[in-house]
Write a protein that holds these residues in place. Structure first.
Motif, mmCIF file in Angstrom:
data_model
loop_
_atom_site.group_PDB
_atom_site.id
_atom_site.type_symbol
_atom_site.label_atom_id
_atom_site.label_comp_id
_atom_site.label_asym_id
_atom_site.label_seq_id
_atom_site.Cartn_x
_atom_site.Cartn_y
_atom_site.Cartn_z
ATOM 1 N N MET A 40 0.883 -1.193 -0.035
ATOM 2 C CA MET A 40 -0.038 -0.003 0.008
ATOM 3 C C MET A 40 0.680 1.180 0.064
ATOM 4 S SD MET A 40 -3.026 -1.410 -0.448
ATOM 5 C CE MET A 40 -3.614 0.380 -0.148
ATOM 6 N N VAL A 41 2.292 1.042 -0.012
ATOM 7 C CA VAL A 41 2.994 2.298 -0.067
ATOM 8 C C VAL A 41 2.997 2.836 -1.373
ATOM 9 C CG1 VAL A 41 5.439 2.988 0.199
ATOM 10 C CG2 VAL A 41 4.488 1.690 2.076
ATOM 11 N N GLY A 42 3.010 4.352 -1.507
ATOM 12 C CA GLY A 42 3.018 4.899 -2.888
ATOM 13 C C GLY A 42 4.435 5.037 -3.485
ATOM 14 N N VAL A 43 4.319 4.749 -4.619
ATOM 15 C CA VAL A 43 5.660 4.678 -5.488
ATOM 16 C C VAL A 43 6.396 5.780 -5.321
ATOM 17 C CG1 VAL A 43 6.827 4.161 -7.797
ATOM 18 C CG2 VAL A 43 4.877 2.568 -6.976
ATOM 19 N N ALA A 44 5.880 6.897 -5.756
ATOM 20 C CA ALA A 44 6.323 8.271 -5.891
ATOM 21 C C ALA A 44 7.040 8.766 -4.582
ATOM 22 C CB ALA A 44 5.447 9.287 -6.315
ATOM 23 N N GLY A 45 6.512 8.484 -3.359
ATOM 24 C CA GLY A 45 6.982 9.035 -2.098
ATOM 25 C C GLY A 45 8.282 8.049 -1.936
ATOM 26 N N LEU A 46 8.171 6.934 -2.029
ATOM 27 C CA LEU A 46 9.487 6.046 -1.887
ATOM 28 C C LEU A 46 10.438 6.360 -2.725
ATOM 29 C CD1 LEU A 46 10.462 3.950 0.313
ATOM 30 C CD2 LEU A 46 9.629 2.205 -1.668
ATOM 31 N N VAL A 47 10.214 6.499 -3.913
ATOM 32 C CA VAL A 47 11.373 6.867 -4.937
ATOM 33 C C VAL A 47 11.895 8.231 -4.630
ATOM 34 C CG1 VAL A 47 11.747 7.046 -7.585
ATOM 35 C CG2 VAL A 47 10.245 5.139 -6.785
ATOM 36 N N MET A 48 11.032 9.278 -4.721
ATOM 37 C CA MET A 48 11.614 10.710 -4.543
ATOM 38 C C MET A 48 12.356 10.584 -3.126
ATOM 39 S SD MET A 48 10.799 12.218 -7.062
ATOM 40 C CE MET A 48 10.935 13.933 -6.947
ATOM 41 N N ASN A 49 12.227 9.908 -2.114
ATOM 42 C CA ASN A 49 12.920 10.066 -0.756
ATOM 43 C C ASN A 49 14.279 8.692 -0.933
ATOM 44 O OD1 ASN A 49 11.747 12.036 0.673
ATOM 45 N ND2 ASN A 49 9.891 10.547 0.396
ATOM 46 N N GLY A 50 14.392 8.472 -1.992
ATOM 47 C CA GLY A 50 15.643 7.577 -2.322
ATOM 48 C C GLY A 50 15.216 5.880 -1.887
ATOM 49 N N GLY A 51 14.662 5.521 -0.798
ATOM 50 C CA GLY A 51 14.009 4.416 -0.385
ATOM 51 C C GLY A 51 14.894 3.154 -0.159
ATOM 52 N N ILE A 52 14.574 2.855 0.871
ATOM 53 C CA ILE A 52 15.465 1.510 1.261
ATOM 54 C C ILE A 52 14.564 0.376 1.250
ATOM 55 C CG2 ILE A 52 16.627 0.368 3.135
ATOM 56 C CD1 ILE A 52 17.799 3.137 4.121
ATOM 57 N N ALA A 53 14.714 -0.645 0.338
ATOM 58 C CA ALA A 53 14.095 -1.769 0.416
ATOM 59 C C ALA A 53 14.639 -2.911 0.967
ATOM 60 C CB ALA A 53 13.907 -2.154 -1.139
ATOM 61 N N PHE A 54 13.929 -4.097 1.096
ATOM 62 C CA PHE A 54 14.552 -5.378 1.715
ATOM 63 C C PHE A 54 15.859 -5.728 0.775
ATOM 64 C CE2 PHE A 54 10.069 -5.786 3.229
ATOM 65 C CZ PHE A 54 10.351 -5.708 4.378
ATOM 66 N N THR A 55 16.051 -5.523 -0.415
ATOM 67 C CA THR A 55 16.856 -5.941 -1.462
ATOM 68 C C THR A 55 17.811 -4.935 -1.654
ATOM 69 O OG1 THR A 55 15.567 -5.653 -3.345
ATOM 70 C CG2 THR A 55 15.436 -7.623 -2.457
ATOM 71 N N SER A 56 17.837 -3.817 -0.915
ATOM 72 C CA SER A 56 18.802 -2.551 -1.244
ATOM 73 C C SER A 56 20.372 -2.948 -1.217
ATOM 74 C CB SER A 56 18.486 -1.562 -0.352
ATOM 75 O OG SER A 56 17.226 -0.907 -0.789
ATOM 76 N N ARG A 57 20.591 -4.037 -0.497
ATOM 77 C CA ARG A 57 21.995 -4.256 -0.023
ATOM 78 C C ARG A 57 22.610 -4.974 -1.462
ATOM 79 N NH1 ARG A 57 23.467 -6.336 5.993
ATOM 80 N NH2 ARG A 57 23.027 -4.332 6.814
ATOM 81 N N LYS A 58 21.686 -5.703 -1.952
ATOM 82 C CA LYS A 58 22.174 -6.123 -3.189
ATOM 83 C C LYS A 58 21.714 -5.608 -4.541
ATOM 84 C CE LYS A 58 21.411 -10.669 -5.524
ATOM 85 N NZ LYS A 58 20.485 -11.983 -5.758
ATOM 86 N N ARG A 59 20.859 -4.927 -4.854
ATOM 87 C CA ARG A 59 20.338 -4.094 -5.749
ATOM 88 C C ARG A 59 20.366 -2.634 -5.808
ATOM 89 N NH1 ARG A 59 17.587 -7.935 -9.120
ATOM 90 N NH2 ARG A 59 17.303 -10.019 -8.297
ATOM 91 N N GLY A 60 20.664 -2.119 -4.603
ATOM 92 C CA GLY A 60 20.617 -0.668 -4.344
ATOM 93 C C GLY A 60 19.285 -0.151 -4.035
ATOM 94 N N LEU A 61 19.237 1.220 -3.846
ATOM 95 C CA LEU A 61 18.230 1.839 -3.251
ATOM 96 C C LEU A 61 17.216 1.911 -4.596
ATOM 97 C CD1 LEU A 61 20.039 4.990 -1.660
ATOM 98 C CD2 LEU A 61 19.122 2.892 -0.389
ATOM 99 N N VAL A 62 15.897 2.252 -4.040
ATOM 100 C CA VAL A 62 14.703 2.318 -4.973
ATOM 101 C C VAL A 62 14.974 3.076 -6.096
ATOM 102 C CG1 VAL A 62 12.379 2.655 -5.239
ATOM 103 C CG2 VAL A 62 13.172 1.422 -3.211
#
Length: 82
Positions: A40-62
């Motif tokens: 339910m998290v909005g894409v724009a908000g997470l992307v514009m703020n860089g975004g840390i995902a569960f896979t960020s260590r392997k694939r980078g920030l959002v």
């Protein structure tokens, strides 16, 4: 929307999309989105703020996987980035 670009298949995500919609649209396309863990998290908000995902260590920030943005200003001016 999944479309083919010069570099290969690309997911085009519109304003107002939430991650659950993105994951559903990408199902079976062979594409992967580094995104939010909550559907339910909005894409724009997470992307514009860089975004840390569960896979960020392997694939980078959002935000690292964004190819371009289309901005529409209140006066109707449209600007393309990327």
């Amino acid at each position: 929307i999944v479309r083919n670009d010069a570099s290969g298949p690309v997911a085009e995500v519109g304003a107002g999309a939430v991650w659950g919609d993105v994951y559903e649209a990408l199902g079976g396309s062979g594409l992967y989105a580094v995104g939010g863990g909550c559907p339910m998290v909005g894409v724009a908000g997470l992307v514009m703020n860089g975004g840390i995902a569960f896979t960020s260590r392997k694939r980078g920030l959002v935000g690292d996987s964004v190819l371009s943005f289309t901005l529409v200003f209140p006066n109707g001016t449209v600007a393309e980035t990327g």
